[in-house]
Enzyme design. Structure first.
Site, PDB file in Angstrom:
ATOM      1  N   LYS A  38       0.817  -1.213   0.000  1.00 20.30           N
ATOM      2  CA  LYS A  38       0.000   0.000   0.000  1.00 20.30           C
ATOM      3  C   LYS A  38       0.853   1.267   0.000  1.00 20.30           C
ATOM      4  O   LYS A  38       0.456   2.282  -0.583  1.00 20.30           O
ATOM      5  CB  LYS A  38      -0.941   0.005   1.215  1.00 20.30           C
ATOM      6  N   GLY A 129      21.936 -13.032   3.292  1.00 14.12           N
ATOM      7  CA  GLY A 129      21.089 -12.723   2.145  1.00 14.12           C
ATOM      8  C   GLY A 129      19.967 -13.727   1.985  1.00 14.12           C
ATOM      9  O   GLY A 129      19.078 -13.835   2.826  1.00 14.12           O
ATOM     10  N   GLY A 182      29.441  -4.670  -9.707  1.00 10.98           N
ATOM     11  CA  GLY A 182      28.363  -4.311  -8.787  1.00 10.98           C
ATOM     12  C   GLY A 182      28.374  -5.080  -7.489  1.00 10.98           C
ATOM     13  O   GLY A 182      27.416  -5.002  -6.705  1.00 10.98           O
ATOM     14  N   GLU A 185      30.678  -1.659  -3.234  1.00  8.49           N
ATOM     15  CA  GLU A 185      30.248  -0.274  -3.298  1.00  8.49           C
ATOM     16  C   GLU A 185      31.410   0.618  -3.737  1.00  8.49           C
ATOM     17  O   GLU A 185      32.581   0.222  -3.712  1.00  8.49           O
ATOM     18  CB  GLU A 185      29.752   0.191  -1.926  1.00  8.49           C
ATOM     19  N   LYS A 200      27.178  -9.322  11.185  1.00  8.72           N
ATOM     20  CA  LYS A 200      26.507 -10.613  11.055  1.00  8.72           C
ATOM     21  C   LYS A 200      26.940 -11.573  12.163  1.00  8.72           C
ATOM     22  O   LYS A 200      26.126 -12.354  12.665  1.00  8.72           O
ATOM     23  CB  LYS A 200      26.809 -11.199   9.675  1.00  8.72           C
TER      24      LYS A 200
END
Length: 405
Positions: A38, A129, A182, A185, A200
């Site tokens: 929404k 991930g 990619g 960074e 982590k």
């Protein structure tokens, strides 16, 4: 069920994509309750985006919308993510996140607030991930005392080391390739200095042993000092070097937790984890060793884990999951350098006779074009502090590299 997404970057846009492309499947998994986005919160404009009508720059549009029951936080960073998440939980809305920095720093407070309000705070995507690890550790391994965790927790550093090992590419060139693809960074500091893996480790340690661990308690070393010379020496010993996050149980009141380059023998499952893949080994007293392997980052793998948590939150919308941990203490995480005994890889300017006088018989390593005044070797088990004391006791010995084995 109406849901919202905060942050429309790589992961956030992936979350919206997965919700829409898997709508029918999600409905089956929730007993008929499909998820419908929404609101999408982001300060940037996305002209022409298919979801343009859903965007808002006002957090209160989500907070004050009684229809929205579950919110995905994919903003990253501690603020304003912490403030927004806290307010949502206080309002009784469940929040799921991929934000490892936030969970590592503020997880204890946010889990406490979720406990008070009866909402759920879930973060499967914050470690590994798309690899399921949070839920398996908290549920599937619940009958085990966890004895230790070791893992390749950062895809960028693993990609760089893989290129160094397989292609004889130096660190700078491998980093540039990771950026071009990619995987890294523009500012890769969090990855290559080990900070991402540290966060982590904090989450895994908190979950495994039930007490919060903060990043400043975890000794952290990255990969910037690893060279092709080290790779070559270790190849002669049938080993590779990986950046590992490690957690070891010592007692109910003490654990060791650290991030550092580590020598891994061929034969270990971790030695064959290459590229941007991650792997996490968990040792339980009943089950033994189990390994979780897969893509550690990426748009859709990470979004997959976020949406799975959203589905779980939707199924538990009126029920509180028993999930989380308690407070730790300043002395809960011990100095592993003075506590844990292990072999070490050492490279130094010295001759073999000096090394034999210091350490006795060691495993000497070799490489092509090895300088006559340089040695590399593997020690017997000892603490790192004991090793440092031995090496510093000889003025003529110039230590170049020390890495745990």
């Amino acid at each position: 069920m109406k849901v919202a997404v905060m942050g429309y970057g790589t992961v956030g846009s992936g979350v919206v994509e997965v919700i829409e492309s898997h709508s029918e499947l999600i409905g089956k998994r929730t007993g008929g309750e499909r998820l419908e986005v929404k609101h999408i919160l982001d300060l940037r404009d996305f002209p022409g985006d298919a979801h343009e009508k859903l965007f808002t720059k006002d957090f209160n549009d989500i907070l004050n919308d009684d229809e929205v029951k579950v919110v995905a936080e994919t903003m990253g960073g501690v603020e304003p993510a912490f403030t927004f998440t806290m307010k949502l939980l206080q309002a009784g809305k469940s929040v799921v996140t991929s934000n490892k920095e936030l969970v590592a720093q503020k997880g204890l407070e946010l889990l406490g607030e979720a406990e008070k309000s009866g909402a759920n705070y879930l973060f499967e995507a914050s470690v590994g991930g798309g690899i399921p690890i949070i839920r398996p550790m908290s549920q599937c391994l619940a009958a085990n005392n966890i004895e230790g965790v070791a893992g390749i927790l950062n895809g960028t550093t693993n990609f760089i080391l893989t290129r160094m090992i397989e292609d004889d590419m130096d660190f700078a060139d491998a980093l540039k390739l990771a950026q071009d693809n990619g995987y890294a960074e523009k500012d890769p500091t969090a990855d290559i200095e080990g900070f991402d893996a540290c966060r982590k480790v904090c989450i895994l340690a908190s979950l495994a042993f039930g007490k919060h661990v903060y990043p400043n308690q975890v000794s952290t070393e990255g990969i910037t000092n690893i060279t092709l010379e080290d790779v070559s020496y270790l190849h002669s010993a049938n080993c590779v070097i990986k950046l590992l996050g490690q957690i070891k149980y010592i007692s109910d009141d003490k654990i060791a937790a650290f991030v550092s380059p580590a020598v891994v023998q061929h034969g270990s499952q971790l030695a064959y984890v290459n590229g941007v893949f991650n792997a996490i080994l968990v040792r339980g007293d009943a089950v033994g060793d189990v390994c979780f392997y897969g893509p550690g980052a990426g748009k859709l793998p990470t979004a997959s884990a976020v949406v799975a948590d959203m589905v779980d939150a939707a199924k538990h919308i009126n029920r509180k999951k028993i999930f989380g941990w308690g407070a730790g203490s300043e002395d809960y995480v011990v100095d592993y350098k003075s506590t844990l005994e292990m072999p070490f890889y050492v490279r130094a300017k010295a001759d073999e006779n000096e090394i034999k006088e210091l350490f006795g018989e060691v495993q000497f390593l070799s490489r092509h074009d090895q300088p006559s005044d340089e040695v590399a070797f593997i020690t017997d088990k000892m603490t790192e502090n004991a090793l440092t004391a031995k090496l510093s006791g000889v003025n003529t010995l110039n230590t170049i590299k020390v890495t745990n084995y």
